[in-house]
Design a protein around this motif. Structure first.
Motif, short mmCIF file in Angstrom:
data_model
loop_
_atom_site.label_atom_id
_atom_site.label_comp_id
_atom_site.label_asym_id
_atom_site.label_seq_id
_atom_site.Cartn_x
_atom_site.Cartn_y
_atom_site.Cartn_z
N ASP A 1 0.86 -1.20 0.00
CA ASP A 1 0.00 0.00 0.00
C ASP A 1 0.89 1.24 0.00
O ASP A 1 1.24 1.77 1.04
N ILE A 2 1.24 1.70 -1.19
CA ILE A 2 2.20 2.80 -1.31
C ILE A 2 1.69 4.10 -0.71
O ILE A 2 2.45 4.82 -0.06
N ALA A 3 0.42 4.42 -0.88
CA ALA A 3 -0.10 5.68 -0.34
C ALA A 3 0.04 5.75 1.18
O ALA A 3 0.51 6.76 1.73
N THR A 4 -0.35 4.68 1.85
CA THR A 4 -0.24 4.64 3.31
C THR A 4 1.22 4.66 3.75
O THR A 4 1.58 5.35 4.71
N ARG A 5 2.06 3.94 3.04
CA ARG A 5 3.47 3.86 3.42
C ARG A 5 4.16 5.22 3.28
O ARG A 5 4.92 5.63 4.15
N VAL A 6 3.90 5.93 2.19
CA VAL A 6 4.50 7.27 2.01
C VAL A 6 3.97 8.22 3.07
O VAL A 6 4.72 9.02 3.63
N ALA A 7 2.68 8.13 3.38
CA ALA A 7 2.11 8.97 4.44
C ALA A 7 2.80 8.69 5.77
O ALA A 7 3.11 9.62 6.53
N ARG B 297 9.34 12.15 -1.36
CA ARG B 297 8.50 11.97 -2.55
C ARG B 297 8.93 10.69 -3.25
O ARG B 297 10.10 10.30 -3.19
N VAL B 298 8.00 10.04 -3.87
CA VAL B 298 8.28 8.80 -4.61
C VAL B 298 8.96 9.16 -5.92
O VAL B 298 8.44 9.99 -6.68
N VAL B 299 10.10 8.54 -6.19
CA VAL B 299 10.79 8.76 -7.47
C VAL B 299 10.77 7.50 -8.34
O VAL B 299 10.92 7.59 -9.55
N VAL B 300 10.60 6.33 -7.72
CA VAL B 300 10.51 5.07 -8.45
C VAL B 300 9.48 4.19 -7.75
O VAL B 300 9.46 4.11 -6.52
N LEU B 301 8.63 3.54 -8.53
CA LEU B 301 7.64 2.61 -8.00
C LEU B 301 7.54 1.44 -8.97
O LEU B 301 7.13 1.62 -10.11
N LEU B 302 7.96 0.26 -8.51
CA LEU B 302 7.92 -0.94 -9.34
C LEU B 302 7.01 -1.96 -8.67
O LEU B 302 7.21 -2.29 -7.50
N GLN B 303 6.03 -2.47 -9.41
CA GLN B 303 5.11 -3.45 -8.85
C GLN B 303 5.49 -4.86 -9.29
O GLN B 303 5.86 -5.07 -10.45
N PHE B 304 5.38 -5.78 -8.35
CA PHE B 304 5.66 -7.19 -8.59
C PHE B 304 4.42 -7.99 -8.21
O PHE B 304 3.79 -7.72 -7.19
N ALA B 305 4.08 -8.98 -9.01
CA ALA B 305 2.96 -9.86 -8.69
C ALA B 305 3.35 -10.86 -7.61
O ALA B 305 2.50 -11.39 -6.91
N ASP B 306 4.65 -11.12 -7.48
CA ASP B 306 5.17 -12.12 -6.56
C ASP B 306 5.94 -11.44 -5.43
O ASP B 306 6.90 -10.72 -5.68
#
Length: 85
Positions: free
Chosen positions: A28-34, A51-60
């Motif tokens: 949960d990126i929004a909660t984590r950055v908050a 501030r987020v500069v990189v966000l990579l999503q993984f299914a695993d």
């Protein structure tokens, strides 16, 4: 069939001191950055806001954790500097 939440590996950069960055893993990126910006994380509390500069999503989750660990290594930091700076 239910799907597990995607795991995100993220890199934050300090707004106050752009030479500072932080690598983390979350579902949960929004909660984590908050949390980081509220000072709830001891590792990042003194250097916020972030501030987020990189966000990579993984299914695993295993692959996400492995990539996060890599980014925290010396070669991973060099990789991030070269590709995400």
């Amino acid at each position: 069939m239910s799907h597990a939440p995607k795991r995100s590996v993220y890199i934050l950069r300090s707004v106050k001191d752009p030479t500072r960055s932080y690598v983390g893993l979350t579902a949960d990126i929004a909660t984590r950055v908050a949390d980081h910006n509220a000072g709830a994380c001891p590792q990042t509390a003194r250097h916020g806001p972030w501030r987020v500069v990189v966000l990579l999503q993984f299914a695993d989750e295993h692959r996400a954790a492995h990539f996060e660990k890599y980014l925290k290594s010396a070669t991973g930091r060099a990789f991030a500097q070269a590709h995400f700076a």
